[in-house]
Design an enzyme around this catalytic site. Structure first.
Site, short mmCIF file in Angstrom:
data_model
loop_
_atom_site.label_atom_id
_atom_site.label_comp_id
_atom_site.label_asym_id
_atom_site.label_seq_id
_atom_site.Cartn_x
_atom_site.Cartn_y
_atom_site.Cartn_z
N ARG A 83 43.40 -55.39 43.60
CA ARG A 83 43.64 -54.03 43.09
C ARG A 83 44.48 -54.14 41.82
NH1 ARG A 83 43.37 -49.09 45.98
NH2 ARG A 83 43.25 -50.23 47.94
N ARG A 129 36.52 -58.24 41.01
CA ARG A 129 36.95 -58.42 42.40
C ARG A 129 36.03 -59.35 43.18
NH1 ARG A 129 38.17 -53.42 46.50
NH2 ARG A 129 39.78 -52.95 44.94
N SER A 134 29.73 -49.95 45.37
CA SER A 134 29.65 -48.56 45.80
C SER A 134 28.49 -47.92 45.06
CB SER A 134 30.96 -47.84 45.46
OG SER A 134 30.91 -46.49 45.88
N ARG A 139 42.25 -48.49 35.50
CA ARG A 139 42.67 -47.53 36.52
C ARG A 139 44.17 -47.64 36.75
NH1 ARG A 139 37.62 -48.03 40.89
NH2 ARG A 139 35.99 -47.68 39.32
N GLU A 176 35.86 -53.63 49.84
CA GLU A 176 34.77 -53.06 49.04
C GLU A 176 34.45 -53.93 47.82
OE1 GLU A 176 34.12 -49.59 45.79
OE2 GLU A 176 35.46 -49.10 47.44
#
Length: 422
Positions: free
Chosen positions: A273, A385, A348, A258, A345
Site C-alpha cells: 500500500r 503490487r 479489480s 493515491r 487484491e
C-alpha cells in the site's frame, strides 16, 4: 449520473440501491422534489417566452393606445421571463448538484454489506506449502537488490520507494507482458496523462466519498490520477462514438498516485500500500446492453494474466457498500501472500454502466441513428503490487526467486532471480 428517467419512473429501485450501499435513501425524495420543481420552472419559462414571442409579432402592427398597451405588457412579460429564467437556472443547478452526489445503482445480484461482506466466487490454485519459513517480499527485495525503501522515504517521505536493478526490470517486464496481452486481444495501448482537469476527475466519480484519497495541485487546479481509468474515461468526453464495429478498448499505462487517507498502520511494510505505483488498466466503451458480457470478458483477461504469473488466487464479488461511487458491480482477484497467510487484491474490474459517460457526455448512435449514452468498464491487468505475489509465491529457501515461465521472455530469458550477495 444515473438516468433521470429511472429516478422518476422507478424511484423504489434507486431507494433499494441506496439502502444496499448503506447510503441515505431520503436523497431520492429530495431529488424527485427538485426534479419536479426544475421541470415546472422550465415549463413556466417556456410558456412565458412563447407569450413574449407572440406579443412581439403583434406590436409592429398596433397603433396608438393599443400599441402603448402592448408595449407595457411586453415590458411586464420581459420581467416575468427574467424571473422565470432565474428560477429555472437555480432549480436546475440545485438538482444537478444533488444528482451528481447520487452513486450508481447496484447490480441486483451483488452481495449487500460492507468491505468484509464479499462473496468468494472461486479459488484457483492451492497455496504452496513451504518446507522453510517463507520471507516476505521486502526481505526478498532487499536480498535481490530490487527495492530501496529507506532512500525512497529520504527523498519523498513514507510509502515511497525506489525500484532498483532487477526490481525495475521486473516491473517493466510485468507491465510489458500486460500490454502484449492487451494488444493481442484488440486493445489500443495508451500512455496516458497523470494530471487531469477537475471536470474529468469528477466525471469519473472520484471526487465524491473518496476525494480525500486524491492528490490535488491547487495552484494549477489539476488532479493526480489514481488510475489511468480517469484520463481514458475523459479521452472521449463530449463525443459521439462509432460502435458499429464493436466496443472501443484501450489499455492505459500510467503512474498512479493515491494519498491512502485513513489507511495509516495498514500494510505499511514494503510496497503493498503505497502512494505511487505503475499500472496497466483496461478501459472499454460499449453499448449498455453489451456491458455485462464485456465485464465477464475483462475478468477473464485478468485471470489469464494471473495464470501467467502462476500464483494461487480467488475471485470475489465485491459487496455493495464497497463498490465506490461509479461501479454497478465489481469483481476482484486476490492473490495468496504467503508471509501474511491471506489473500490481497491484485486486480479489480468494474461495470460502471452509463454512470460515468452520462457525466462526461459520451454517446454513440443506436441502430436508428439516435444518440444514446455509452457504458464504460475498467479492469486491472498488472500493477507494481503484483511483484509482492510473484516474489513471495516463487521464492526458494536461499532467497532466490523462480521467474514464472510466461514472464521470462520479458526478463531476457532469466529463469531465477539470485540474491546480489551471491
Amino acid at each position: 449520473m444515473i438516468d433521470p428517467r429511472t429516478l422518476r419512473d422507478d424511484p423504489d429501485v434507486v431507494r433499494a440501491s441506496q439502502r444496499a450501499r448503506g447510503e441515505d435513501e431520503g436523497v431520492v425524495d429530495k431529488l424527485l422534489s427538485l426534479d419536479s420543481r426544475r421541470r415546472s420552472s422550465i415549463a413556466a419559462a417556456d410558456k412565458l417566452r412563447a407569450e413574449q414571442k407572440s406579443l412581439g409579432k403583434l406590436i409592429p402592427k398596433a397603433q396608438g393606445d393599443e400599441r402603448a398597451e402592448l408595449l407595457a405588457k411586453a415590458k411586464d412579460l420581459a420581467a416575468q421571463v427574467k424571473t422565470a429564467e432565474v428560477e429555472q437556472t437555480e432549480a436546475s443547478e440545485e438538482f444537478e448538484q444533488l444528482h451528481r452526489l447520487l452513486p450508481n445503482l447496484v447490480h441486483p445480484e451483488a452481495p449487500e454489506g460492507g468491505e468484509d461482506d464479499y462473496v468468494v466466487l472461486k479459488h484457483v490454485g492451492e497455496p504452496k506449502k513451504f518446507d522453510f519459513k517463507p520471507k516476505d517480499h521486502l526481505e526478498l527485495c532487499e536480498g535481490l537488490g530490487a527495492l530501496d525503501m529507506e532512500r525512497g522515504a529520504k527523498v519523498s517521505g513514507s510509502r515511497f520507494y525506489f525500484l532498483t536493478g532487477i526490481g525495475a526490470q521486473l516491473q517493466l517486464g510485468l507491465l510489458n507482458m500486460a500490454v502484449a496481452q492487451a494488444t493481442a486481444n484488440g486493445f489500443t495501448p495508451m500512455i496516458t496523462p497523470t494530471l487531469v482537469r477537475p471536470e474529468i476527475m469528477a466525471g469519473t466519480g472520484f471526487l465524491g466519498a473518496h476525494s480525500s484519497e486524491v492528490y490535488r495541485l491547487r495552484d494549477d487546479d489539476l488532479y493526480l490520477v489514481g488510475t489511468s481509468e480517469v484520463p481514458l474515461a475523459g479521452y472521449h468526453a463530449d463525443e459521439i462514438l462509432d460502435l458499429n464495429d464493436g466496443p472501443k478498448r484501450y489499455a492505459g499505462w500510467s503512474s498512479c498516485y493515491r494519498r491512502e487517507a485513513g489507511s495509516y498502520g495498514k500494510d505499511t511494510r514494503g510496497i503493498i500500500r503505497v502512494h505511487q505505483f505503475d499500472k496497466v488498466e483496461m478501459f472499454v466503451y460499449t453499448r449498455p446492453e453489451d456491458a455485462e458480457a464485456e465485464h465477464a470478458r475483462l475478468l477473464d483477461w485478468e485471470e489469464q494474466m494471473l495464470a501467467k504469473i502462476e500464483v494461487p488466487y480467488r475471485v470475489i464479488d465485491t459487496a455493495t457498500g464497497d463498490l465506490g461511487t461509479s461501479a454497478y458491480r465489481k469483481f476482484d482477484c486476490e492473490a495468496w501472500v504467503p508471509s501474511q497467510e491471506t489473500y490481497r487484491e491484485l486486480t479489480s474490474t468494474s461495470n460502471c454502466t452509463t454512470f460515468q459517460a452520462r457525466r462526461l457526455g459520451i454517446r454513440y448512435r443506436d441502430d436508428d441513428g439516435r444518440p444514446q449514452t455509452v457504458a464504460t468498464l475498467n479492469g486491472t491487468l498488472a500493477t507494481t503490487r503484483w511483484i509482492v505475489a510473484i516474489l513471495e509465491n516463487h521464492q526458494l529457501e536461499d532467497g532466490s526467486v523462480r521467474v514464472p515461465e510466461a514472464l521470462r521472455p520479458f526478463l531476457g530469458g532469466t529463469e531465477v532471480l539470485t540474491p546480489t550477495s551471491k
